[in-house]
Design an enzyme around this catalytic site. Structure first.
Site, PDB file in Angstrom:
ATOM      1  N   MET A   1      15.840 -60.226  33.557  1.00 59.01           N
ATOM      2  CA  MET A   1      16.897 -60.672  34.428  1.00 59.01           C
ATOM      3  C   MET A   1      16.358 -61.796  35.312  1.00 59.01           C
ATOM      4  O   MET A   1      15.518 -61.562  36.170  1.00 59.01           O
ATOM      5  CB  MET A   1      17.373 -59.500  35.289  1.00 59.01           C
ATOM      6  N   PRO A   2      16.811 -63.035  35.103  1.00 61.31           N
ATOM      7  CA  PRO A   2      16.347 -64.140  35.935  1.00 61.31           C
ATOM      8  C   PRO A   2      16.949 -64.072  37.336  1.00 61.31           C
ATOM      9  O   PRO A   2      18.144 -63.835  37.498  1.00 61.31           O
ATOM     10  CB  PRO A   2      16.852 -65.394  35.220  1.00 61.31           C
ATOM     11  N   PHE A   3      16.105 -64.267  38.324  1.00 61.50           N
ATOM     12  CA  PHE A   3      16.521 -64.356  39.718  1.00 61.50           C
ATOM     13  C   PHE A   3      16.122 -65.741  40.199  1.00 61.50           C
ATOM     14  O   PHE A   3      14.937 -66.055  40.272  1.00 61.50           O
ATOM     15  CB  PHE A   3      15.841 -63.272  40.552  1.00 61.50           C
TER      16      PHE A   3
ATOM     17  N   TYR B   1      23.364 -61.586  33.381  1.00 60.82           N
ATOM     18  CA  TYR B   1      22.126 -61.138  34.013  1.00 60.82           C
ATOM     19  C   TYR B   1      21.476 -62.198  34.899  1.00 60.82           C
ATOM     20  O   TYR B   1      20.438 -61.954  35.498  1.00 60.82           O
ATOM     21  CB  TYR B   1      21.119 -60.683  32.966  1.00 60.82           C
TER      22      TYR B   1
ATOM     23  N   ILE C   1      21.023 -64.184  38.162  1.00 59.76           N
ATOM     24  CA  ILE C   1      21.305 -64.032  39.592  1.00 59.76           C
ATOM     25  C   ILE C   1      20.855 -65.304  40.297  1.00 59.76           C
ATOM     26  O   ILE C   1      19.735 -65.776  40.094  1.00 59.76           O
ATOM     27  CB  ILE C   1      20.558 -62.818  40.180  1.00 59.76           C
TER      28      ILE C   1
END
Length: 62
Positions: free
Chosen positions: A1-3, A38, A40
């Site tokens: 999940m990239p933030f 996914y 963010i």
């Protein structure tokens, strides 16, 4: 999940943030093959008086 955290001096409008989120999300999907749901994106908007550059504050007041 990239933030993805975006730090910026000053503020962006809601429309600017919306466009940035859409474009970054599309780029992560296209380039990094990450599912859009996914991705963010977080904005850290800091008043210009809290940023210093070259010995001066960015708010123009010294």
């Amino acid at each position: 999940m990239p933030f993805i955290n975006i730090k910026i001096a000053g503020e962006l409008s809601r429309d600017q943030k919306k466009q940035i989120v859409e474009e970054i999300t599309d780029t992560m999907g296209r380039v990094a093959n990450k599912p859009k749901q996914y991705v963010i994106v977080n904005f850290d908007e800091t008043p210009e008086e809290n940023w210093g550059w070259g010995g001066a504050l960015l708010d123009g007041n010294g």
